[in-house]
Enzyme design. Sequence first.
Site, PDB file in Angstrom:
ATOM      1  N   LYS B  98      80.046  30.199  38.482  1.00 59.55           N
ATOM      2  CA  LYS B  98      80.813  30.175  37.233  1.00 59.55           C
ATOM      3  C   LYS B  98      79.923  29.499  36.204  1.00 59.55           C
ATOM      4  CE  LYS B  98      84.714  27.859  35.029  1.00 59.55           C
ATOM      5  NZ  LYS B  98      85.988  27.144  35.193  1.00 59.55           N
ATOM      6  N   ALA B 185      91.092  28.637  32.308  1.00 60.28           N
ATOM      7  CA  ALA B 185      91.230  27.422  31.488  1.00 60.28           C
ATOM      8  C   ALA B 185      92.429  27.454  30.556  1.00 60.28           C
ATOM      9  CB  ALA B 185      89.969  27.162  30.662  1.00 60.28           C
ATOM     10  N   GLY B 186      93.152  26.345  30.555  1.00 56.14           N
ATOM     11  CA  GLY B 186      94.213  26.129  29.590  1.00 56.14           C
ATOM     12  C   GLY B 186      95.588  26.576  30.022  1.00 56.14           C
ATOM     13  N   THR B 208      93.585  22.106  36.495  1.00 60.08           N
ATOM     14  CA  THR B 208      94.368  20.932  36.100  1.00 60.08           C
ATOM     15  C   THR B 208      95.867  21.161  36.233  1.00 60.08           C
ATOM     16  OG1 THR B 208      92.608  20.464  34.535  1.00 60.08           O
ATOM     17  CG2 THR B 208      94.630  19.215  34.264  1.00 60.08           C
TER      18      THR B 208
END
Lengths: 66, 250
Positions: B98, B185-186, B208
């Site tokens: 990545k 992401a996000g 996350t």
Amino acid sequence: MKIQVNGEAREVESGATVADLLDSLGLEVNGLAVAVNMDIVRRGDYAAVKFSEGDEIEIVRAVGGG
Amino acid sequence: MSSYEIGDRSFTSRLWVGSGKYSDFHVMHEAIEASGAEIVTVAIRRTDLNDDTKDGFWANFDREKCTILPNTAGCFDVKSAVTTARLGREATGSDFVKVEVIGDEKTLFPDNEGLLEACRVLLDDGFTVLPYCIDDPVVCKKLEDLGCHAVMPLAAPIGSGMGIRNPYNLKIIMEQSSIPVVVDAGVGTASDAAVAMELGSTAVLMQTAIAGAGDPVKMARAMRLGVEAGRIPMKLYATASSPLEGVIGS
């Protein structure tokens, strides 16, 4: 002679190899990767690659990340 | 679920997960298991020379089931990203990478020029190259033209949990791409994951949102179901939920 290992100054004997360093640090080779002056050293070459004064060595592992 | 290809490998799970930010390795392994992920990202970092006891990370890790995806997180220039990718391949034995070349510390948005250059070098070096990129159709097209094996546009800043901020750009990227598109992401919630799939993502990559949840294992399961379930396409007008026939007085 002096080398840098992961940003720390270390003293090794003249002619020391990557294998010597890993051995003296007591590191498990499995899962490690090593670069000397940002060039990757293949696992099979650890005993052959000798350090020079001032070399910068990076010893890394995989850690948790995203 | 149907399978899809990344490089020379075939996968079924459309949820990819990270391995960082967990309170302990036990929770990490349980969450990864609950997610059903077949691709798991790792970071590459200096080992602690005084306490080289990170083995718990790999214990219980099913290398047969999971493809390891080393990242180049934290790299702000091409050289360090390329070196980190090569170290990652050597350390993990995985040629998936990545690619992250970060251009700004506060947003962690990618540096497009650096990313393109790093991908070019790593493709020449035989990697399966999966770039983390901005949600810009032009950059995604350039990455595809280089020969990247997928593009991974962000939904929102890394770790922000803001969800899909620009679904229309993502939709354009998915329509134009002939390589897999992984929303990376996000993403904050299972509903965001469902929206990403509805837009047409090949897969969703999360870290996350799972590791930082109150109960990471339950959230991993929720994300898995969100990705597997999908959602209905949005439209402007109503469709009745009850039968149209048999209404009294008709």
